[in-house]
Design a protein around this motif. Structure first.
Motif, short mmCIF file in Angstrom:
data_model
loop_
_atom_site.label_atom_id
_atom_site.label_comp_id
_atom_site.label_asym_id
_atom_site.label_seq_id
_atom_site.Cartn_x
_atom_site.Cartn_y
_atom_site.Cartn_z
N GLU A 46 7.41 1.72 -2.67
CA GLU A 46 7.86 2.79 -3.57
C GLU A 46 7.73 2.36 -5.02
O GLU A 46 8.70 2.37 -5.78
CB GLU A 46 9.30 3.19 -3.23
N VAL A 47 6.53 2.00 -5.41
CA VAL A 47 6.32 1.58 -6.79
C VAL A 47 6.59 2.72 -7.77
O VAL A 47 6.90 2.49 -8.95
CB VAL A 47 4.89 1.03 -6.98
N VAL A 48 6.52 3.96 -7.29
CA VAL A 48 6.78 5.10 -8.17
C VAL A 48 8.24 5.14 -8.61
O VAL A 48 8.59 5.92 -9.51
CB VAL A 48 6.39 6.44 -7.51
N LEU B 162 -0.23 -3.15 -10.67
CA LEU B 162 -0.47 -1.85 -10.02
C LEU B 162 -1.93 -1.45 -10.16
O LEU B 162 -2.47 -1.39 -11.26
CB LEU B 162 0.42 -0.78 -10.66
N LYS B 163 -2.57 -1.14 -9.00
CA LYS B 163 -3.96 -0.73 -8.98
C LYS B 163 -4.09 0.69 -8.43
O LYS B 163 -3.42 1.04 -7.46
CB LYS B 163 -4.80 -1.67 -8.09
N LEU C 91 0.85 -1.19 0.00
CA LEU C 91 0.00 0.00 0.00
C LEU C 91 0.89 1.24 0.00
O LEU C 91 1.85 1.32 0.76
CB LEU C 91 -0.91 0.02 1.23
N GLU C 92 0.54 2.19 -0.84
CA GLU C 92 1.35 3.39 -1.00
C GLU C 92 0.45 4.54 -1.43
O GLU C 92 -0.54 4.33 -2.13
CB GLU C 92 2.41 3.12 -2.07
N ILE D 252 8.13 2.22 -15.41
CA ILE D 252 6.86 1.90 -16.07
C ILE D 252 5.68 2.35 -15.21
O ILE D 252 4.72 2.94 -15.72
CB ILE D 252 6.79 0.39 -16.37
N ALA D 253 5.74 2.10 -13.90
CA ALA D 253 4.67 2.54 -13.02
C ALA D 253 4.54 4.05 -13.04
O ALA D 253 3.43 4.59 -13.11
CB ALA D 253 4.93 2.05 -11.60
#
Length: 359
Positions: free
Chosen positions: A343-345, A315-316, A291-292, A349-350
């Motif tokens: 830290e998906v950012v 990624l949702k 969760l982010e 690609i995200a």
């Protein structure tokens, strides 16, 4: 009069031209970006799907899915989805608990080998076992082998204490704890509670899945890029665990995503709990999801990394009813994730996807 007729003809011609003009493709730039990303990283096969408002809005397939470059990547191409298995398995386990098939309060010690695994990890140089720091200097606590740990806590990655630490080896013991407590085989749980109700066809729950359909036949073999050249790797022989093992295409993952969002698998209130949960600036991990928060929006995501063999991104953006799923047969999608910070950012690609579609 002649002037009016000429004006009318010009007007009709203009309207007809406007009606036949090709509509703007809102995904064209993202499509070109992914195509370029695949080439730059030397990845043979890359597949992507965007889900919006409960249906597939766009899909892209790039490269080839064999080592001779003769089989184009297609909607049928499957991949080992690595750790993006976790939210799927967690959802199935929660659904099984809601149906009375197991208790989320069952102790991880129901697995006879869990204590030994914990002590081994704690004495190992593995950061999520013995502790240390991530690349940003964030502290990683060691595993707390004295702490009684429940299945619910393991689904939240709390094997190392009160704060989450991404610990895939401990997570991989979940199926042993369930069977040790008298529960069903994990493959049967995921098949019955998720794969079948979601309509996930040609999806293999590990190598030994007798109901895997064509998942193995369409599998893109793994590659490791060395000096810009993809080198074919030996297929990993690990089977299905709660931590990894599913073999699927992005379309089949999208089937899970749509069923998850529409309440087919678990009650929508459980999803809202994840969206509205208070989390620290480092983010959190709950029920199989990272969760982010990004620009005031909650992100739910998972990455997958099979070292030198494959990678995945799921990624949702729940409040936008928007999802991105990307699979590759190299480790190109992996960005060196922190074990204690969501830290998906940091994924190029995200970040591109969020900036282009989620703002």
């Amino acid at each position: 009069m002649r002037f009016l007729c000429l004006f009318a003809l010009l007007l009709l011609s203009s309207v007809a031209g406007a009606q036949t003009r090709e509509p703007v493709d809102e995904f064209a730039d993202f499509d070109a970006f992914l195509s370029g990303f695949r080439k730059e990283t030397g990845t043979p096969a890359l597949s992507a799907v965007i889900v919006r408002d409960g249906q597939i809005a766009w899909e892209g397939y790039y490269g080839w899915s064999d080592d001779e470059g003769e089989v184009p990547t297609s909607a049928d191409t499957t991949y080992k989805i690595a750790s993006t298995t976790k939210p799927i398995a967690a959802t199935a386990i929660i659904a099984e608990a809601l149906a009375g098939g197991l208790s989320l309060a069952l102790p991880m010690s129901s697995d006879d080998g869990f204590a030994e695994t914990c002590e081994w990890l704690r004495a190992s140089p593995i950061p999520f076992g013995s502790g240390g720091e991530d690349r940003h200097g964030n502290a990683i606590p060691a595993m707390d082998c004295a702490k009684p740990l429940t299945l619910a806590q393991m689904l939240d990655m709390r094997a190392n204490g009160d704060a989450f630490v991404y610990n895939p080896i401990a997570y991989a013991r979940i199926d042993r704890a369930i069977s040790g407590a008298g529960g069903r085989d994990l493959r049967a749980i995921v098949r019955d509670r998720v794969a079948e109700p979601a309509g996930m066809r040609d999806t293999a729950l590990g190598w030994r899945d007798p109901e895997g359909g064509d998942a193995l036949r369409f599998l893109a073999p793994p590659f490791h890029v060395i000096d810009g050249r993809p080198v074919k790797q030996v297929l990993p022989d690990d089977d299905f665990r709660a931590a990894a093992g599913i073999i699927a295409s992005p379309r089949q993952m999208a089937a899970f995503d749509i069923a998850f969002d529409t309440g087919v698998l678990v009650p929508p209130t459980m999803i809202r709990e994840l969206v509205e949960a208070d989390i620290s600036p480092l983010g959190d991990y709950r029920r199989g999801w990272w969760l982010e928060d990004w620009e005031g929006q909650r992100l739910m995501w998972h990455s997958g990394w099979n070292e030198q063999k494959g990678s995945a991104l799921y990624l949702k953006v729940p409040d936008k009813h928007l999802t991105l799923i990307v699979l590759a047969n190299t480790e190109a999608l992996w960005w060196g994730n922190s074990l204690v910070k969501a830290e998906v950012v940091q994924s190029p690609i995200a970040r591109r996807f969020l900036e282009e579609f989620a703002r």
